[in-house]
Design an enzyme around this catalytic site. Structure first.
Site, PDB file in Angstrom:
ATOM      1  N   GLU A 115       0.947  -1.161   0.080  1.00  0.00           N
ATOM      2  CA  GLU A 115      -0.082  -0.111  -0.037  1.00  0.00           C
ATOM      3  C   GLU A 115       0.905   1.267  -0.051  1.00  0.00           C
ATOM      4  OE1 GLU A 115      -3.852  -0.782   2.343  1.00  0.00           O
ATOM      5  OE2 GLU A 115      -2.448  -2.110   3.208  1.00  0.00           O
ATOM      6  N   GLU A 135      -4.305  -9.177   3.818  1.00  0.00           N
ATOM      7  CA  GLU A 135      -5.242  -8.710   5.105  1.00  0.00           C
ATOM      8  C   GLU A 135      -6.295  -9.307   5.417  1.00  0.00           C
ATOM      9  OE1 GLU A 135      -3.690  -6.529   2.915  1.00  0.00           O
ATOM     10  OE2 GLU A 135      -2.893  -4.596   3.755  1.00  0.00           O
TER      11      GLU A 135
HETATM   12  C1  LIG Z   1      -2.947  -1.787   7.383  1.00  0.00           C
HETATM   13  C2  LIG Z   1      -2.435  -2.764   6.493  1.00  0.00           C
HETATM   14  O1  LIG Z   1      -3.244  -2.922   5.390  1.00  0.00           O
HETATM   15  C3  LIG Z   1      -2.513  -3.968   7.379  1.00  0.00           C
HETATM   16  C4  LIG Z   1      -1.574  -4.901   7.131  1.00  0.00           C
HETATM   17  O2  LIG Z   1      -0.396  -4.540   6.540  1.00  0.00           O
HETATM   18  S1  LIG Z   1      -1.568  -6.497   7.845  1.00  0.00           S
HETATM   19  C5  LIG Z   1      -0.232  -7.091   7.596  1.00  0.00           C
HETATM   20  C6  LIG Z   1      -0.295  -7.638   6.036  1.00  0.00           C
HETATM   21  N1  LIG Z   1       0.815  -8.534   5.813  1.00  0.00           N
HETATM   22  C7  LIG Z   1       0.788  -9.872   5.975  1.00  0.00           C
HETATM   23  O3  LIG Z   1      -0.145 -10.422   6.309  1.00  0.00           O
HETATM   24  C8  LIG Z   1       2.076 -10.772   5.928  1.00  0.00           C
HETATM   25  C9  LIG Z   1       2.347 -11.403   7.038  1.00  0.00           C
HETATM   26  N2  LIG Z   1       3.778 -11.996   6.909  1.00  0.00           N
HETATM   27  C10 LIG Z   1       3.944 -13.148   6.341  1.00  0.00           C
HETATM   28  O4  LIG Z   1       2.970 -13.562   5.232  1.00  0.00           O
HETATM   29  C11 LIG Z   1       5.308 -13.842   6.260  1.00  0.00           C
HETATM   30  O5  LIG Z   1       5.871 -13.597   7.407  1.00  0.00           O
HETATM   31  C12 LIG Z   1       6.217 -13.178   5.267  1.00  0.00           C
HETATM   32  C13 LIG Z   1       5.707 -13.876   3.649  1.00  0.00           C
HETATM   33  C14 LIG Z   1       6.380 -11.907   4.939  1.00  0.00           C
HETATM   34  C15 LIG Z   1       7.699 -13.882   5.714  1.00  0.00           C
HETATM   35  O6  LIG Z   1       7.501 -15.413   5.741  1.00  0.00           O
HETATM   36  P1  LIG Z   1       8.948 -16.105   6.289  1.00  0.00           P
HETATM   37  O7  LIG Z   1      10.119 -15.552   5.585  1.00  0.00           O
HETATM   38  O8  LIG Z   1       8.454 -17.521   5.970  1.00  0.00           O
HETATM   39  O9  LIG Z   1       9.051 -15.591   7.819  1.00  0.00           O
HETATM   40  P2  LIG Z   1       7.942 -15.735   8.887  1.00  0.00           P
HETATM   41  O10 LIG Z   1       8.677 -16.707   9.762  1.00  0.00           O
HETATM   42  O11 LIG Z   1       6.524 -15.842   8.444  1.00  0.00           O
HETATM   43  O12 LIG Z   1       8.314 -14.341   9.459  1.00  0.00           O
HETATM   44  C16 LIG Z   1       9.493 -13.793  10.043  1.00  0.00           C
HETATM   45  C17 LIG Z   1       9.153 -13.328  11.166  1.00  0.00           C
HETATM   46  O13 LIG Z   1       8.532 -11.919  10.857  1.00  0.00           O
HETATM   47  C18 LIG Z   1       7.312 -11.749  11.476  1.00  0.00           C
HETATM   48  N3  LIG Z   1       6.305 -11.077  10.840  1.00  0.00           N
HETATM   49  C19 LIG Z   1       6.280 -11.481   9.389  1.00  0.00           C
HETATM   50  N4  LIG Z   1       5.219 -10.313   8.917  1.00  0.00           N
HETATM   51  C20 LIG Z   1       5.019  -9.535   9.937  1.00  0.00           C
HETATM   52  C21 LIG Z   1       3.972  -8.456  10.255  1.00  0.00           C
HETATM   53  N5  LIG Z   1       3.604  -7.951   9.177  1.00  0.00           N
HETATM   54  N6  LIG Z   1       4.287  -7.856  11.236  1.00  0.00           N
HETATM   55  C22 LIG Z   1       4.681  -8.527  12.493  1.00  0.00           C
HETATM   56  N7  LIG Z   1       5.533  -9.424  12.271  1.00  0.00           N
HETATM   57  C23 LIG Z   1       5.635 -10.010  11.200  1.00  0.00           C
HETATM   58  C24 LIG Z   1       7.041 -13.153  11.991  1.00  0.00           C
HETATM   59  O14 LIG Z   1       6.039 -13.202  13.066  1.00  0.00           O
HETATM   60  C25 LIG Z   1       8.231 -13.813  12.437  1.00  0.00           C
HETATM   61  O15 LIG Z   1       8.395 -13.330  13.500  1.00  0.00           O
HETATM   62  P3  LIG Z   1       9.259 -14.553  14.522  1.00  0.00           P
HETATM   63  O16 LIG Z   1      10.559 -14.929  13.742  1.00  0.00           O
HETATM   64  O17 LIG Z   1       9.442 -13.888  15.757  1.00  0.00           O
HETATM   65  O18 LIG Z   1       8.620 -15.725  14.490  1.00  0.00           O
END
Ligand SMILES: C[C@H](O)CC(=O)SCCNC(=O)CCNC(=O)[C@H](O)C(C)(C)COP(=O)(O)OP(=O)(O)OC[C@H]1O[C@@H](n2cnc3c(N)ncnc32)[C@H](O)[C@@H]1OP(=O)(O)O
Length: 724
Positions: A115, A135
């Site tokens: 975004e 999301e």
């Molecule tokens: C207002 C907005 O519209 C709202 C948002 O943006 S909500 C967030 C939207 N984003 C997401 O849903 C993505 C979520 N993350 C993921 O899908 C995956 O973590 C990823 C594809 C980015 C990376 O995957 P991968 O490399 O396998 O690592 P993964 O083990 O999942 O994550 C690594 C660390 O980062 C953290 N992390 C990843 N994305 C995060 C996020 N958005 N916020 C906080 N922590 C996050 C994980 O909790 C993990 O923490 P840990 O090591 O303490 O357990």
């Protein structure tokens, strides 16, 4: 978080490079958002800055808004933790900036990350980046303007699809759709982005504010048609998920009333959704899934996983062939052992059918399927076992047979080989009794069908070595399973927690509640199928075998029913012979078989537990609670016995192993939302009415009376329960 910061560096070319730095995924934590606002303000005010490039450190643009902030909102009930990003930062400081802003994207730009990039005036992207708005998987909608800008950049239909499915696209797809302006190598990313920004400033490239675009969304009637189809689909596929309809509504609002109004509406709806139980549940699952990889004394003591290249699977039945399928799909060589060529052939055919089924359903390419099948070798003796790194035994649940196999394995396999059993019930110490290799013995409990179900329950005894557990966790991840490490007890964590599930359903039937109504109500709660259809699918033999084991271990809280025996006597075996509680015919959905009702009547007569011989009257909610509260009660015992490391491990195990609805957060999380006290009070009442099956456990009682959440770690609990 200490390292979370945003840097600003102005080059001699007059371009300010703003870099988000919050490893590992540059999540947009509060310090990052504050830092971004400060840096953009600074860049706007500095005379030596002509243009701006926004990027993320460490090869990843951003994984989106920091999800732990939303968790904090859930825990505190205080939504003032949510910063204003969509207007203050993305509209005012980025999109409406007087200096052009280019996003230099590498690795991933997800959620709030994408975004931010869409608020910029162009996106220069490295190859194979992952771009998406996931999301909705967190029970919210995009909240930094994503619902408005994505349709304007790539067209409505594709944007709706991306948001509703939460599937990301690659740089290459993004380029074709118009989300990405150009793709350049990682090495050239910053250089090209800087030049691009300067060219916009010099008006040699277009200065595009995507919120103001109208060229991609189509006519109002086209819009209405796309959104109508989306709404219909959502009604069918996600009736429990409020964020899906809300997302479509917000997109529509922006198209009808304009992008800026859409951004304001989006923020309003986001704030409501973020405090919904759905979002609480899904965010709990997000963190629970990541927590399972952290096993104290195993993953935090500096051990390195060993390479597991070759695995032997003993037994080519349903479980063995499913496990072998999962392994070869993870590129691991498999030796499948059976006792005769007929069984071996059958096992190999099942594996081929599993793999070909994935190809037919479009989940695997033919080429990958061929590679996977080339990794499989069938054998009838132990000759090939000399150099295997891991053996997984998957024969029938017979103690002496398993003991003999493990005794033989110890003699034949290398002293480093991991010796795993797929038993779902038998004590691992008993299985390993005839060996001296007990430090290498571990449970690898897969769920059927093993090549599809995502959970791998790893069972350790007091003697299993941390290295063995780490190696199995690693294999689990390679074959795309979620490995949950649990302790050794009857039924382990998942089957033990859920053994009261079918018993509760059986008790209700014998109290006079309609069997099909129970299935429907449980399905409406969010399980894919109800307990009786599940019994039909799993097979009655399994039910009989496991209930004998549970009767031995948990005799104080067993409900015994003659129902399954009566069904078998009537020639019903469930799905396997097409006739159980339901009729199963090829090509059509299972239909309730009302001819089963006299059998149920017979069971009620024999059980004779209906008060005054009359069926009890219960609401749908009571049906759910009379089945699931005993499950919560057993989960409490599992927690008290320290079978799982943390309560959220049971949440993830219930979601991935028992299909407990993920949007309810898992069994313990859901129980805490309902409230320990309410569960305790209900169980106590039912125990008086219907017996010990409902008797509250000590853990539940103590926590309910002291007002401590069931999921709280032992340190928060009274002394007598502090055993986790
Ligand atoms: C207002 C907005 O519209 C709202 C948002 O943006 S909500 C967030 C939207 N984003 C997401 O849903 C993505 C979520 N993350 C993921 O899908 C995956 O973590 C990823 C594809 C980015 C990376 O995957 P991968 O490399 O396998 O690592 P993964 O083990 O999942 O994550 C690594 C660390 O980062 C953290 N992390 C990843 N994305 C995060 C996020 N958005 N916020 C906080 N922590 C996050 C994980 O909790 C993990 O923490 P840990 O090591 O303490 O357990």
């Amino acid at each position: 978080m200490a390292s979370a910061k945003v840097d600003l560096e102005v080059g001699t070319d007059g371009v300010a490079l703003i870099t988000m730095c919050n490893p590992p995924v540059n999540a947009l934590a509060i310090p990052i958002i504050i830092g971004l606002k400060d840096r953009f303000q600074e860049a706007a005010g500095r005379k030596d800055v002509k243009a701006i490039v926004l990027t993320g450190k460490g090869g990843r643009f951003s994984g989106g808004f920091d999800i732990s902030v939303m968790k904090k909102v859930h825990e505190t009930g205080d939504s003032s933790h949510l910063p204003d990003v969509s207007v203050e930062l993305v509209v005012n400081l980025i999109e409406d900036s007087k200096k052009p802003v280019v996003a230099a994207v590498e690795g991933l730009a997800l959620g709030g990350g994408l975004e931010l990039a869409m608020g910029c005036h162009a996106r220069v992207v490295a190859p194979r980046a992952q771009l998406g708005l996931p999301e909705l998987t967190l029970g919210i909608i995009p909240g930094f303007g994503g619902t408005q800008r994505l349709p304007r950049l790539i067209g409505l239909a594709k944007a709706v699809e991306m948001m509703l499915t939460s599937k990301s696209i690659t740089s290459e797809e993004g380029r074709k759709l118009g989300l990405v302006d150009t793709i350049v190598s990682s090495e050239e990313l910053l250089k090209v982005s800087r030049l691009w920004a300067l060219e916009i400033e010099e008006r040699r490239k277009p200065w595009i504010r995507s919120l103001h675009r109208t060229d991609k969304t189509g006519s109002l009637s086209e819009v209405r048609e796309v959104l109508r189809t989306a709404r219909e689909q959502v009604k069918k596929t996600a009736p429990h998920l409020p964020q899906q309809q809300a997302c479509v509504d917000v997109i529509e609002h922006g198209i009808v009333h304009g992008g800026y109004s859409g951004v304001l509406k989006e923020a309003e709806v986001f704030k409501k959704l973020v405090i919904s139980d759905t979002s609480k549940g899904l965010i709990n699952v997000f963190f629970a899934q990541r927590a399972i990889s952290k096993v104290p004394g195993v993953t935090d003591i500096g051990l390195k996983p060993r390479n597991v290249k070759k695995v032997a699977v003993i037994g080519g039945g349903l479980m063995g062939s499913g496990i072998a399928t999962a392994l070869i799909l993870g590129n691991i060589c498999v030796i499948l052992k059976e006792i005769n060529s007929e069984f071996l052939l059958k096992g190999i055919k099942t594996i081929e059918a599993n793999v070909n089924g994935l190809v037919r359903r479009g989940k695997l390419t033919k080429q990958k399927a061929d590679v996977a099948l080339s990794l499989l070798k069938g054998v009838l003796d132990y000759t090939e076992f000399k150099d295997v790194d891991l053996v997984i035994e998957a024969v029938i649940e017979n103690v002496s047979l398993k003991q003999t196999i493990f005794r033989d394995l110890e003699k034949i396999c290398s002293p480093h080989c991991i010796l795993a059993t797929n038993t779902s019930t038998i004590d691992l110490n008993v299985i390993g009794q005839k060996t001296s290799a007990q430090d290498r013995i571990v449970g690898a409990h897969f769920f059927s069908p093993a090549h599809i179900m995502p959970l791998l329950e790893i069972i350790r005894t007091n003697k299993t070595s941390p290295q063995v557990i780490l190696d199995l966790i690693t294999v689990g991840k390679i074959i795309k399973k979620a490995p949950v490490v649990v302790g050794n007890c009857t039924g382990f964590a998942v089957n033990r927690t859920f053994f009261p599930y079918s018993q509760g359903a059986n008790l209700l039937v014998n109290l006079g509640v309609d069997v099909f109504k129970i299935d429907q109500v449980i399905h409406n709660f969010g399980f894919p199928i109800g307990p009786f259809q599940l019994l039909d699918v799993a097979g009655y033999g399994v039910a009989i075998d496991t209930s004998k084991v549970y009767a031995g271990a948990f005799s104080d809280r067993m409900f015994k029913t003659p129902l399954v025996d009566l069904l078998i006597k009537d020639g019903r075996n469930g799905k396997s012979n097409g006739k159980g509680y339901y009729i199963y015919e090829k090509g059509s959905k299972p239909k309730p078989d009302r001819s089963v009702l006299p059998i149920i009547e017979e069971s009620r007569r024999l059980c004779n537990i209906m008060p005054n011989g009359k069926p009890i009257s219960v609401t749908d909610q009571e049906i759910v609670e009379m089945i699931l509260f005993p499950v919560v009660n057993e989960a409490c015992r599992v927690l008290e016995d320290g079978i799982v490391i943390r309560a959220s491990d049971l949440d993830i195990a219930s979601v991935l192993g028992m299909s407990f609805p993920n949007y309810r957060g898992g069994i313990v999380f859901w129980a805490d939302l309902v409230g320990a006290n309410r569960i305790y009070t209900s169980l106590k009442k039912w125990a008086q009415l219907y017996g010990n099956f409902y008797k509250p456990s000590r853990y539940l009682e103590e926590r309910a009376l002291k007002g401590i959440p069931l999921s709280a770690p032992a340190s928060a609990a009274p002394k007598s329960t502090a055993r986790l």
